[in-house]
Design an enzyme around this catalytic site. Structure first.
Site, PDB file in Angstrom:
ATOM      1  CB  CYS A  75      -0.857  -0.033   1.270  1.00 55.06           C
ATOM      2  SG  CYS A  75      -1.856   1.431   1.538  1.00 55.06           S
ATOM      3  CB  CYS A 185      -3.386   4.074  -5.250  1.00 54.09           C
ATOM      4  SG  CYS A 185      -4.656   3.139  -4.353  1.00 54.09           S
TER       5      CYS A 185
HETATM    6  N1  DGL Z   1      -4.024   0.704  -1.845  1.00 56.93           N
HETATM    7  C1  DGL Z   1      -3.645   1.865  -1.126  1.00 56.93           C
HETATM    8  C2  DGL Z   1      -2.427   2.544  -1.759  1.00 56.93           C
HETATM    9  O1  DGL Z   1      -1.642   1.924  -2.433  1.00 56.93           O
HETATM   10  C3  DGL Z   1      -4.651   2.898  -0.768  1.00 56.93           C
HETATM   11  C4  DGL Z   1      -6.090   2.730  -0.943  1.00 56.93           C
HETATM   12  C5  DGL Z   1      -6.843   3.402   0.174  1.00 56.93           C
HETATM   13  O2  DGL Z   1      -7.097   4.610   0.120  1.00 56.93           O
HETATM   14  O3  DGL Z   1      -7.139   2.690   1.130  1.00 56.93           O
HETATM   15  O4  DGL Z   1      -2.214   3.723  -1.541  1.00 56.93           O
END
Ligand code: DGL
Length: 258
Positions: A75, A185
């Protein structure tokens, strides 16, 4: 023997990290992986760094208690907010993060315009500012916060009318105006085709393979690589109870790459 002894713990706010998990499992087919999606607390991208750090810390604590030997923060938001704190809390554990792939994009497209799609939190935090400062001397970096987009991916309905409308509305004006797009993201890596439908044939960059290679390097450095036989187990867990969520994770895991 703890339940996930010797596994690699991989976590995200929700389904996005599954796009990273696929590359990790392909790069390291003899490792076992435990994936945790914190879907009950998604999105992280609208939260402040203290809240994201608190949630991430709790997840890492429980993965280590279960026997995981290394952690991948799949993430961008949690990496930017919490990686430094997690690494100082567990200095002997390899903790690998993911960051918006500005470096490969700027290296490939010197002196061009690069659109960076990410959560509002990622774009606010220091890591992104450092990257943009460094790579923005050669290229023009155009940050685009995409509030609500991770939530649409989180539903698993990747071709919903809402998804297509969102992308048209937020990306339409950049078509033919930028030379590359960074998917900052991990949720967005599931909608590459949908993004291309709006943006045309523009190169898309994400940090997924960089993270997989970094994991291999770190495991080797710590002498933690699994022997080249066996392995290959992938377990899914979620902060949302019940089978439906884990079934969604499995479905997304088995989608063909775009
Ligand atoms: N998947 C997460 C990232 O790579 C963020 C998604 C979210 O806002 O929870 O930033």
């Amino acid at each position: 023997m703890r339940e996930f002894e010797g596994y690699i713990g991989v976590f995200d706010s929700g389904v996005g990290g599954i796009s990273v998990l696929k590359a990790l499992a392909q790069e390291l087919p003899h490792e076992n992986f435990l994936f945790f999606g914190d879907s009950a607390n998604a999105p992280y991208g609208d939260k402040g760094p203290a809240a994201v750090t608190r949630l991430s810390r709790r997840i890492v604590e429980s993965m280590l208690e279960d026997g995981c030997k290394a952690i991948v923060i799949a993430c961008n938001t949690a990496t930017s907010a919490a990686a430094a704190t997690l690494r100082s809390a567990w200095p002997h554990v390899p903790i690998i993060g993911i960051e918006p792939a500005l470096k490969p994009a700027a290296r490939t497209f010197d002196n061009r315009r690069i659109l960076v799609m990410a959560t509002a939190a990622t774009l606010k935090l220091e890591k992104f500012h450092d990257l943009a400062l460094h790579w923005g001397s050669n290229s023009q970096i155009v940050p685009l916060a995409c509030p609500g987009l991770a939530d649409l991916v989180e539903t698993g309905e990747l071709d919903s009318d809402e998804m297509h409308a969102y992308l048209r509305e937020h990306l339409g004006e950049y078509r033919a105006e930028v030379d590359a797009v960074v998917l900052g993201c991990t949720h967005y890596s599931f909608i590459k085709r949908q993004i291309r439908e709006v943006m045309g044939d523009v190169p898309l960059f994400d940090g997924i393979w960089g993270t997989a290679h970094q994991l291999r390097r770190k495991l080797a450095e710590h002498d933690l690589l699994a022997p080249e036989r066996g392995g290959g187990a992938i377990q899914f867990r979620s902060s949302i109870a019940g089978r439906a969520q884990v079934d969604l994770y499995r479905r997304l895991y088995s989608l063909p790459a775009d």
